[in-house]
Design an enzyme around this catalytic site. Structure first.
Site, PDB file in Angstrom:
ATOM      1  N   VAL A 111       0.689  -1.315   0.035  1.00 44.57           N
ATOM      2  CA  VAL A 111      -0.057  -0.097   0.128  1.00 44.57           C
ATOM      3  C   VAL A 111       0.955   1.238   0.007  1.00 44.57           C
ATOM      4  CG1 VAL A 111      -1.809   1.399   1.336  1.00 44.57           C
ATOM      5  CG2 VAL A 111      -1.954  -1.185   1.104  1.00 44.57           C
ATOM      6  N   GLY A 112       0.581   2.380  -0.785  1.00 46.18           N
ATOM      7  CA  GLY A 112       1.118   3.570  -0.783  1.00 46.18           C
ATOM      8  C   GLY A 112       2.403   3.594  -1.589  1.00 46.18           C
ATOM      9  N   ALA A 113       2.737   2.685  -2.156  1.00 48.46           N
ATOM     10  CA  ALA A 113       4.034   2.406  -3.161  1.00 48.46           C
ATOM     11  C   ALA A 113       3.752   2.920  -4.594  1.00 48.46           C
ATOM     12  CB  ALA A 113       4.404   0.917  -3.310  1.00 48.46           C
ATOM     13  N   GLY A 116      -0.809   1.059  -7.426  1.00 49.89           N
ATOM     14  CA  GLY A 116      -2.354   0.963  -7.841  1.00 49.89           C
ATOM     15  C   GLY A 116      -3.081  -0.180  -7.152  1.00 49.89           C
ATOM     16  N   ALA A 119      -6.816   0.731  -6.613  1.00 47.76           N
ATOM     17  CA  ALA A 119      -7.734   0.308  -7.767  1.00 47.76           C
ATOM     18  C   ALA A 119      -7.788  -1.255  -7.925  1.00 47.76           C
ATOM     19  CB  ALA A 119      -6.850   0.829  -8.868  1.00 47.76           C
ATOM     20  N   ALA A 120      -6.740  -1.916  -7.482  1.00 54.77           N
ATOM     21  CA  ALA A 120      -6.674  -3.265  -7.644  1.00 54.77           C
ATOM     22  C   ALA A 120      -7.621  -3.904  -6.676  1.00 54.77           C
ATOM     23  CB  ALA A 120      -5.225  -4.008  -7.377  1.00 54.77           C
ATOM     24  N   ASP A 161      -5.788   3.588 -13.498  1.00 56.12           N
ATOM     25  CA  ASP A 161      -5.066   2.253 -12.533  1.00 56.12           C
ATOM     26  C   ASP A 161      -6.267   1.302 -12.471  1.00 56.12           C
ATOM     27  OD1 ASP A 161      -3.096   3.928 -12.088  1.00 56.12           O
ATOM     28  OD2 ASP A 161      -3.525   3.799  -9.835  1.00 56.12           O
TER      29      ASP A 161
END
Length: 334
Positions: A111-113, A116, A119-120, A161
């Site tokens: 998360v936060g990388a 996406g 969106a996934a 995304d």
């Protein structure tokens, strides 16, 4: 009845930032997935179980009587708002607002990388819950619902995304229009810096520079747009893969230099990029807004060496490849 669906992460291959100014971009799904189980519950409520939402770079500090968690768990909590909106949208579409739904999430996507993850999880949730409720939706329709979820949660979204996550493969994007490009294997390594920049702030910074020095910034953005079109030509060509890898790598390196010129790279991102190149990557660049987040390297036959170099440089490597599949219904149990 239980349904398991999965959806992939994404990277921006070429065109971040310049896409804001009407230039094209190419994005691709990568083989890191979020999995969502959906089933009915008898409480009429939405229940979300997040098994292992990943927040990389976790640091825990202990003192005599306190424990400090030094990670941004707000990012993990933010993901849950996408799940809730996705479930509510599908229940509305199916006209089954009274049905209680429980979803259980596991994910390979940090998360936060900038990969996406939101969106996934939205796309996988829409896929699982729509099948659970008997709503037959195409992946394109699910992509549109995923875009709607992003608009509801974020207030603004290009739709890149969720479209990449739902459809998979390579997507060329320009001014709201998507074109699915032919698939080719790209052996890549994603490197995560352990921090994330603010997309909003980085876009605003580039905008300020553009408004103050248009004669300097505009040629950079034009060049970035031309890189995207050249990369599209390479992907469409019938050249040998080895030749295409070399050409794409050169374009990646040029694109990274232009992003650096815009001021969106960081010392850590540059260290990971140059470590990857030194270890044998044909090309390496930022993916996404910059200011932290991730870079990616094209490393045919050198993925292990590049991953090791990224680790030594202080990053978190993820060996992966482009995923030709978007949303998948993995399993349906009675």
């Amino acid at each position: 009845m239980r349904v398991l669906a999965s959806a992939p992460a994404k990277i921006i291959l070429f065109g971040e930032h310049s896409v804001v100014y009407g230039k094209p971009a190419i994005a691709a799904a990568i083989d890191l997935r979020t999995y969502v189980w959906a089933e009915f519950n008898n409480k009429g409520a939405i229940k979300i179980e997040a098994k292992d939402i990943k927040v990389p770079g976790l640091t825990v500090s202990f003192s005599e009587d306190e424990i400090y968690f030094e990670s941004d768990y707000g990012k993990a909590a933010e993901v849950l708002s996408y799940v809730r909106q996705a479930i509510e949208l599908v229940r509305e579409e199916a006209d089954k607002n009274g049905n209680g739904v429980t979803v259980s999430i596991t994910s390979q996507i940090p998360v936060g990388a900038g990969l996406g993850s939101s969106a996934a999880v939205a796309v996988a949730t829409i896929g699982a819950v729509s099948r659970l409720l008997g709503l037959e939706l195409s992946n394109e329709e699910i992509a549109k619902l995923g875009h709607k979820v992003e608009l509801l949660v974020q207030g603004a979204s290009s739709g890149i995304d969720p479209t990449v996550s739902a459809i998979g493969g390579f997507l060329h994007y320009e001014k709201g229009n998507f074109e699915h490009l032919p698939f080719m294997e790209l052996p890549i390594v994603v490197g995560y810096t352990g921090s994330s920049g603010s997309t909003k702030e980085l876009v605003a910074m580039v905008r300020r520079n553009y408004e103050e020095m248009p004669e300097v910034i505009e040629p950079i953005l034009v060049s970035m747009g031309k890189i995207v079109e050249k990369a599209k030509d390479v992907l469409l060509s019938e050249l040998d893969n080895e030749v295409r890898f070399v050409q794409l790598g050169r374009l990646m390196n040029i694109n990274h230099g232009l992003l650096d010129a815009l001021g969106v790279s960081t010392k850590k991102l540059s260290e990971l990029v140059y470590a990857a190149r030194t270890a044998g990557a044909l090309g390496a660049k930022i993916t996404g807004a910059g200011g932290g987040g991730c870079m990616y390297a094209l490393a045919p036959e050198k993925q292990s060496e590049v991953a090791t170099a990224i680790t030594i440089a202080g990053g978190t490597p993820m060996i992966t490849k482009i995923s030709d599949e978007g949303l998948r219904i993995e399993e349906v149990l009675p």
